[in-house]
Design an enzyme around this catalytic site. Structure first.
Site, PDB file in Angstrom:
ATOM      1  N   CYS A 148       0.861  -1.176   0.000  1.00  0.00           N
ATOM      2  CA  CYS A 148       0.000   0.000   0.000  1.00  0.00           C
ATOM      3  C   CYS A 148       0.904   1.234   0.000  1.00  0.00           C
ATOM      4  CB  CYS A 148      -0.869  -0.028   1.254  1.00  0.00           C
ATOM      5  SG  CYS A 148      -1.939   1.416   1.451  1.00  0.00           S
ATOM      6  N   CYS A 196      -0.889   3.720  -6.565  1.00  0.00           N
ATOM      7  CA  CYS A 196      -1.764   3.121  -5.554  1.00  0.00           C
ATOM      8  C   CYS A 196      -2.007   1.695  -6.023  1.00  0.00           C
ATOM      9  CB  CYS A 196      -3.078   3.891  -5.473  1.00  0.00           C
ATOM     10  SG  CYS A 196      -4.376   3.032  -4.546  1.00  0.00           S
TER      11      CYS A 196
HETATM   12  N1  DGL Z   1      -3.822   0.503  -2.038  1.00  0.00           N
HETATM   13  C1  DGL Z   1      -3.642   1.735  -1.322  1.00  0.00           C
HETATM   14  C2  DGL Z   1      -2.419   2.469  -1.879  1.00  0.00           C
HETATM   15  O1  DGL Z   1      -1.585   1.843  -2.516  1.00  0.00           O
HETATM   16  C3  DGL Z   1      -4.936   2.459  -1.312  1.00  0.00           C
HETATM   17  C4  DGL Z   1      -5.010   3.464  -0.259  1.00  0.00           C
HETATM   18  C5  DGL Z   1      -6.380   3.777   0.247  1.00  0.00           C
HETATM   19  O2  DGL Z   1      -6.973   2.903   0.884  1.00  0.00           O
HETATM   20  O3  DGL Z   1      -6.804   4.908   0.055  1.00  0.00           O
HETATM   21  O4  DGL Z   1      -2.224   3.637  -1.678  1.00  0.00           O
END
Ligand code: DGL
Length: 261
Positions: A75, A185
Site C-alpha cells: 500500500c 496506488c
Molecule cells: N492501495 C492503497 C495504496 O496503494 C490504497 C489506499 C487507500 O486505501 O486509500 O495507496
C-alpha cells in the site's frame, strides 16, 4: 516451523495489495503468503496521518501474530505514512514498502510528461515529495490525486460507463498530453484497462508491483530467508470484513486479476 518456511505477510488497506501479491507469487511461487486486506477501514488515503499510522500498525501486528518472517506493505499510502515506524518496531525482520514507479517512467523519452495517480495522502507526504525531487529535472511530473478511485475497486466495479466517466474527469486537464502514467496506488492496476481506454494507447502505464516483488526477493535472500522448498507454497487471504463476498473478490483478483472469469 523453520524460519525460512514461515509465511511472508502482505497487507493493504483493502483489495488493492493483491496486485502486489500476484507479482510476489509469480516471482517466488515456493513461498507461503498471508495477505490481509483491511477493507473495513478502506480507503486510507483520505484519512489523517495519525489514523493511517494507527491502522497500519494494527495491520502489521495482525500479521506478526501469525508468525510471518517478513512484512510487505502493499500500500503506497501506508508506506508513506508509516514505513519508518514499522521498520523501527520490527527491526529484526525485513519490512518492504512500495512507492510510485517514477524511475522507469521518467526514462521513456527525453523529458517526458508523467502523471502520477495516487491517493491524496501519498502525494502529500514527504516520501513522495523527496522521490519527485530526485526526478524533477528529468521530467515534467504532475501529481494527480484520485480520491474515490479505490472505492470502485473495493466494490468490484472494474469497468463500465460510471468508472470511465470518473476517469475522464480525472484526466480532463492533463490526460491528452501525458507520455506516461504511474499507478501510485496498488488498487489502480485492477482498473488499468479502463485507464488505458480513457487515455488512449499513446500513454504508457507503470506500476510498482513487480519492482516491490523483486526488492522483497532481494531482501529475503540477503537475510537467508528464502524458502528452500521446491513445491508451490500456500496463499491465505484474510480480510477485516470477514464476509464470504470479500473472500470471493480477493480470490478472483488473485487468480484472474479481475472479477470477470
Ligand atoms: N492501495 C492503497 C495504496 O496503494 C490504497 C489506499 C487507500 O486505501 O486509500 O495507496
Amino acid at each position: 516451523m523453520e524460519k525460512r518456511e514461515c509465511p511472508v505477510g502482505v497487507f493493504d488497506s483493502g483489495l488493492g495489495g493483491i496486485s502486489v501479491l500476484r507479482e510476489l507469487v509469480a516471482l517466488m511461487p515456493q513461498e507461503n503468503y498471508i495477505f490481509y486486506g483491511d477493507s473495513r477501514h478502506a480507503p486510507y488515503g483520505t484519512k489523517t496521518l495519525r489514523e493511517v499510522q494507527r491502522l497500519t500498525l494494527a495491520d502489521a501486528e495482525y500479521l506478526m501474530d501469525q508468525g510471518v518472517k517478513a512484512l510487505v506493505v502493499a500500500c503506497n499510502t501506508a508506506t508513506s505514512a508509516a514505513i519508518r515506524i514499522l521498520r523501527e518496531r520490527y527491526s529484526d525482520i525485513p519490512v518492504i514498502g512500495i512507492e510510485p514507479a517514477l524511475k522507469p517512467a521518467v526514462l521513456v523519452r527525453a523529458h517526458p510528461r508523467v502523471l502520477v495517480m495516487a491517493t491524496p495522502m501519498t502525494l502529500r507526504e514527504e516520501k513522495f515529495r523527496k522521490l519527485m525531487k530526485r526526478f524533477e529535472e528529468r521530467a515534467e511530473i504532475i501529481s494527480l490525486p484520485c480520491p474515490g478511485l479505490v472505492e470502485f475497486v473495493e466494490r468490484g466495479e472494474l469497468s463500465g460507463e460510471r468508472l470511465e466517466d470518473f476517469l475522464r474527469e480525472i484526466f480532463a486537464e492533463h490526460g491528452k498530453t501525458a507520455d506516461c502514467v504511474v499507478l501510485g496506488c496498488t488498487h489502480y492496476p485492477f482498473v488499468k484497462e479502463a485507464i488505458q481506454k480513457v487515455l488512449g494507447d499513446q500513454a504508457l502505464i507503470f506500476d510498482g508491483g513487480a519492482g516491490t516483488a523483486r526488492e522483497t526477493k532481494r531482501r529475503l535472500k540477503e537475510c537467508g530467508l528464502l524458502n528452500p522448498s521446491e513445491r508451490r507454497g500456500t496463499v491465505l487471504l484474510q480480510n477485516s470484513l470477514h464476509t464470504a463476498e470479500m473472500e470471493e473478490r480477493a480470490r478472483l483478483l488473485l487468480e484472474a486479476g479481475t472479477f470477470q472469469t
